[in-house]
Design an enzyme around this catalytic site. Structure first.
Site, mmCIF file in Angstrom:
data_model
loop_
_atom_site.group_PDB
_atom_site.id
_atom_site.type_symbol
_atom_site.label_atom_id
_atom_site.label_comp_id
_atom_site.label_asym_id
_atom_site.label_seq_id
_atom_site.Cartn_x
_atom_site.Cartn_y
_atom_site.Cartn_z
ATOM 1 N N HIS A 293 -2.448 -22.291 -62.736
ATOM 2 C CA HIS A 293 -2.388 -21.149 -63.671
ATOM 3 C C HIS A 293 -1.061 -21.172 -64.422
ATOM 4 O O HIS A 293 -1.030 -21.052 -65.660
ATOM 5 C CB HIS A 293 -2.530 -19.848 -62.880
ATOM 6 N N GLU A 294 0.030 -21.357 -63.674
ATOM 7 C CA GLU A 294 1.346 -21.411 -64.310
ATOM 8 C C GLU A 294 1.498 -22.662 -65.174
ATOM 9 O O GLU A 294 2.184 -22.636 -66.199
ATOM 10 C CB GLU A 294 2.442 -21.371 -63.243
ATOM 11 N N HIS B 21 0.284 -21.854 -68.613
ATOM 12 C CA HIS B 21 1.304 -21.176 -69.428
ATOM 13 C C HIS B 21 2.342 -22.183 -69.926
ATOM 14 O O HIS B 21 2.769 -22.127 -71.088
ATOM 15 C CB HIS B 21 2.002 -20.092 -68.603
#
Length: 356
Positions: free
Chosen positions: A20-21, A24
């Site tokens: 998920h990170e 980003h």
């Protein structure tokens, strides 16, 4: 053996947070936004390397990671800070984490389905004696369920799930009959006494097999993804209606416990691997959807404030003050952590009761 499944569950959670990170991070890089640090893991620093403006690090606790975007708190005019980006760049960066979780879920589903011999959908298999709705104007044996009360029945098991929460006021059912869609509005399908048992609908739901070809495999990969997304919305809807109690919601401990049960019930290591991977895909897609809900402290909440800011600039020529956004985000974060703590304590209590 169960200890291995616990480790697998912890690894899956950590991997999903890390990816998920990573979403980003990659989006920020593509948009030309400065990234101060990208970390795998949390807690004390084990290793780091400086590359240009970004520090890449590995930390002690394998429970995810973080992506520290470059901020411009002193308003020095750094055009590469996140705060100085336009609406669309901010939107892409904020949504990229959930997109990566969704992508991970789809990839796992594709790997599991690659070896499938066929796929199954719900169909009407038969009726109990005295069932009043059999016929051309009702249900017929062999009908393929398509929708129940507006919820799409993509795969085997969906029909039973949606019928279980029937409100007793009739059901809107769409079926596929002889290749054509038949819509049955407000069908009086109520629970009654059939075959000597109370609380039954009087029909049996079976499974129709669809052979696996390249086209059907691609289609059912999509169906399974959409089905996981729909399950999130359906669960939230039942929670709001009061049909599901908050006590039935599971946190990380409960999910890892369920994953252990799934692995232990499997026949052989390969089946256990497939089942746990498939369960991981469900978690990944759940995280993708839940994180985009317009709740402050989540990415969806940040996107919501981004839209509010855009509308405020358009209508009133000013943004919502940062201090108000920060206050709302902080309050919601504390509330979410409190709910997560209660759910975790509940899961731990249930786990000890089962072990005892």
């Amino acid at each position: 053996m169960s200890f291995i499944y616990v480790l697998a569950g912890i690894f899956i959670f950590g991997f999903l947070v890390a990816i998920h990170e990573l979403g980003h991070f990659l989006a920020a890089r593509l948009c030309g936004v400065r990234v101060d640090e990208f970390s795998i893991g949390m807690g004390p620093l084990l290793w780091h390397r400086e590359t240009g403006e970004t520090r890449y690090s590995i930390r002690l606790l394998p429970i995810g990671g973080f992506c520290a975007l470059g901020e411009d708190e002193e308003d020095t005019g750094d055009e590469r800070s996140f705060a100085h980006q336009g609406f669309w760049k901010k939107l892409v960066i904020m949504a990229a984490g959930s997109f990566m979780n969704l992508l991970a879920g789809v990839a796992v589903i594709a790997c599991v389905y690659a070896t499938a011999n066929g796929f199954y959908v719900d169909q009407v298999a038969g009726f109990s004696e005295g069932f009043p709705l059999e016929g051309e104007n009702g249900l017929m044996e062999g009908d393929i369920f398509y929708k129940i009360d507006g919820w799409r029945t993509y795969l085997r098991g969906d029909a039973a799930l949606f019928l279980r929460f029937n409100d007793g006021k009739g059901v809107d059912i769409e079926v596929i009959r002889d290749g054509e869609k038949v819509v049955l509005k407000d069908l009086p399908l109520y629970r009654g006494s059939y075959d000597g048992e109370e609380g039954r609908f009087g029909l049996s739901v079976g499974a129709a097999q669809i052979p696996a070809t390249f086209g059907t495999t691609v289609r059912f990969i999509g169906y399974q993804t959409l089905d996981f997304v729909q399950q999130v919305w359906f669960s939230l809807a039942q929670l709001v209606k009061g049909n599901v109690a908050l006590s039935e919601v599971s946190g990380p401990v409960g999910i890892v416990s369920t994953m252990t049960e799934v692995g232990s019930a499997s026949k052989g290591a390969w089946e256990a691997f497939q089942n746990i991977a498939f369960f991981g895909a469900l978690i990944a897609i759940n995280l993708a959807v839940m994180n985009l809900l317009p709740i402050p402290a989540l990415d969806g909440g940040r996107i919501f404030f981004l839209i509010i800011d855009a509308l405020s600039l358009l209508l009133f020529r000013r943004k919502v003050p940062e201090k108000y956004q920060a206050a709302v985000n902080t309050a919601c974060f504390v509330l979410l952590m409190g709910v997560m703590l209660l759910v975790t304590l509940k899961d731990v209590g249930q786990l000890f009761l089962r072990e005892g």
